[in-house]
Design a protein around this motif. Structure first.
Motif, PDB file in Angstrom:
ATOM      1  N   UNK A   1      -8.250   3.057   4.367  1.00 51.82           N
ATOM      2  CA  UNK A   1      -7.200   2.077   4.064  1.00 51.82           C
ATOM      3  C   UNK A   1      -5.986   2.303   4.974  1.00 51.82           C
TER       4      UNK A   1
ATOM      5  N   UNK B   1      -4.681  -0.439   7.910  1.00 55.85           N
ATOM      6  CA  UNK B   1      -3.336  -1.025   7.973  1.00 55.85           C
ATOM      7  C   UNK B   1      -2.710  -0.765   9.344  1.00 55.85           C
TER       8      UNK B   1
ATOM      9  N   UNK C   1       2.657  -9.376   4.069  1.00 51.00           N
ATOM     10  CA  UNK C   1       3.283  -9.029   2.787  1.00 51.00           C
ATOM     11  C   UNK C   1       4.304  -7.915   2.970  1.00 51.00           C
TER      12      UNK C   1
ATOM     13  N   UNK D   1       3.454  -4.791   3.323  1.00 54.66           N
ATOM     14  CA  UNK D   1       2.925  -3.691   2.507  1.00 54.66           C
ATOM     15  C   UNK D   1       2.078  -2.717   3.311  1.00 54.66           C
ATOM     16  N   UNK D   2       1.889  -2.993   4.599  1.00 53.45           N
ATOM     17  CA  UNK D   2       0.997  -2.152   5.407  1.00 53.45           C
ATOM     18  C   UNK D   2       1.513  -0.732   5.575  1.00 53.45           C
TER      19      UNK D   2
ATOM     20  N   UNK E   1       1.565   1.148   2.368  1.00 53.54           N
ATOM     21  CA  UNK E   1       0.197   1.568   2.007  1.00 53.54           C
ATOM     22  C   UNK E   1      -0.228   2.799   2.798  1.00 53.54           C
TER      23      UNK E   1
ATOM     24  N   UNK F   1       1.514   5.751   1.266  1.00 56.40           N
ATOM     25  CA  UNK F   1       0.973   6.059  -0.057  1.00 56.40           C
ATOM     26  C   UNK F   1      -0.380   6.779   0.021  1.00 56.40           C
TER      27      UNK F   1
ATOM     28  N   UNK G   1      -2.648  -7.011   2.356  1.00 59.11           N
ATOM     29  CA  UNK G   1      -2.261  -5.604   2.235  1.00 59.11           C
ATOM     30  C   UNK G   1      -1.762  -5.279   0.819  1.00 59.11           C
ATOM     31  N   UNK G   2      -1.412  -6.317   0.091  1.00 62.54           N
ATOM     32  CA  UNK G   2      -1.103  -6.123  -1.327  1.00 62.54           C
ATOM     33  C   UNK G   2      -2.401  -5.765  -2.074  1.00 62.54           C
TER      34      UNK G   2
ATOM     35  N   UNK H   1      -5.039  -4.588  -0.726  1.00 63.37           N
ATOM     36  CA  UNK H   1      -5.488  -3.298  -0.196  1.00 63.37           C
ATOM     37  C   UNK H   1      -4.844  -2.144  -0.962  1.00 63.37           C
ATOM     38  N   UNK H   2      -3.604  -2.319  -1.347  1.00 61.79           N
ATOM     39  CA  UNK H   2      -2.890  -1.253  -2.034  1.00 61.79           C
ATOM     40  C   UNK H   2      -3.161  -1.188  -3.538  1.00 61.79           C
ATOM     41  N   UNK H   3      -3.616  -2.281  -4.127  1.00 63.36           N
ATOM     42  CA  UNK H   3      -3.674  -2.347  -5.593  1.00 63.36           C
ATOM     43  C   UNK H   3      -5.063  -2.515  -6.197  1.00 63.36           C
TER      44      UNK H   3
END
Ligand SMILES: Nc1ncnc2c1ncn2[C@@H]1O[C@H](COP(=O)(O)OP(=O)(O)OP(=O)(O)O)[C@@H](O)[C@H]1O
Ligand SMILES: [Mg+2]
Lengths: 140, 109
Positions: free
Chosen positions: A45, A49, A108, A110-111, A114, A117, B34-35, B37-39
């Motif tokens: 993951x 990203x 988003x 969020x890459x 992520x 994380x 990617x949301x 992907x994270x959740x």
């Protein structure tokens, strides 16, 4: 495991509809090495990203993955525009992705969160007009 | 419940079903990749209106049990080919996401 194993990928910057190839094949490699599913998930993951970011924001780059006995290191390097404000870029929701890219479901912001994380360490080295290097480590 | 049973019960049309016996262990809804992907969790059924090929990479890396394309979204032909190649179960329905969720919720409970 003795000597660390290394894997190299060239990430094509032209085609963001087939992006993810490097991460998907790395996932396969890790499975063959018998790495645990949870570690594989985190590594692939985070790498995905980063790979997508190189395609969308930097015109492609390279990915080098080293599998040590106690950790996996992912090095992503591009010669794109660099990141102007890395603190801002690390924030959830921040994105400069253009409209056509957003229509594909990216953007988003969020890459990078992520990537943070899913890894035990993430170091970004970036310079405007020069490029971006990201080194991520996942402890096994 | 398996993906194949869900598809039969619901009438969700199967576009690719390389792993019919995969267990649906939860549900995730989202279109921002990617949301998701994270959740999304391993085993989730993923409901979305996104139909480009990047969906397959996200589905592979998150390990979802199937992707359910909702609201009659016509997938790229490349998507179906890739789903088969990469071992991703792909379903489609004309239901709106909310209605599809209600149905899946009922079926899983
Ligand atoms: N390799 C890179 N080169 C240049 N800029 C980058 C790079 N990676 C990230 N950025 C910048 O950092 C921002 C945030 O990145 P992040 O991955 O979190 O979000 P995004 O790619 O815009 O959207 P998402 O990842 O949710 O699809 C990007 O919009 C871009 O401005
Ligand atoms: Mg990104």
């Amino acid at each position: 495991m003795g000597e660390p194993l290394t894997f190299h990928f060239d990430v094509d910057g032209d085609n963001f509809t087939s992006a993810g190839e490097a991460s998907l094949s790395m996932k396969k490699n890790l499975r063959q090495l018998g790495i645990s599913p949870e570690i594989i998930r985190r590594v692939s993951i985070a790498m995905y990203e980063g790979e997508i970011n190189m395609v969308i924001h930097a015109g492609g780059g390279t990915a080098d993955v080293t599998v040590h006995s106690d950790r996996i290191e992912i090095l992503l390097a591009d010669r794109g525009p660099g990141i102007e404000n890395i603190d801002l870029a690390m924030r959830e929701g921040f994105s400069t992705a253009p409209e056509n890219i957003r229509n594909l479901g990216f953007g988003a912001g969020m890459g990078l969160p992520n990537m943070k994380k899913n890894t035990d360490s993430l170091v970004v080295d970036t310079a405007l007009g020069v490029g971006t290097t990201i080194r991520m480590t996942v402890l096994i | 419940m398996t993906v194949s049973d869900l598809s039969k019960q619901s009438g969700f049309r199967s576009l690719a079903m390389p792993f019919p016996d995969r267990e649906v262990s939860g549900v995730y809804v989202g279109d921002l990749l990617s949301w998701v992907m994270g959740r999304a969790n391993e085993g989730d059924l993923w409901l979305t209106i996104m139909t480009n090929v990047n969906v397959i990479a996200v589905a592979t890396l998150t390990g979802v049990s199937a992707v359910l394309l909702c609201e009659d979204c016509e997938p790229d032909s490349e998507l179906i080919k890739l789903a088969t190649e990469k071992g991703i179960n792909l379903l489609v329905t004309d239901k709106k996401i909310y209605e599809a969720c209600l149905f899946v919720g009922e079926a899983l409970s």
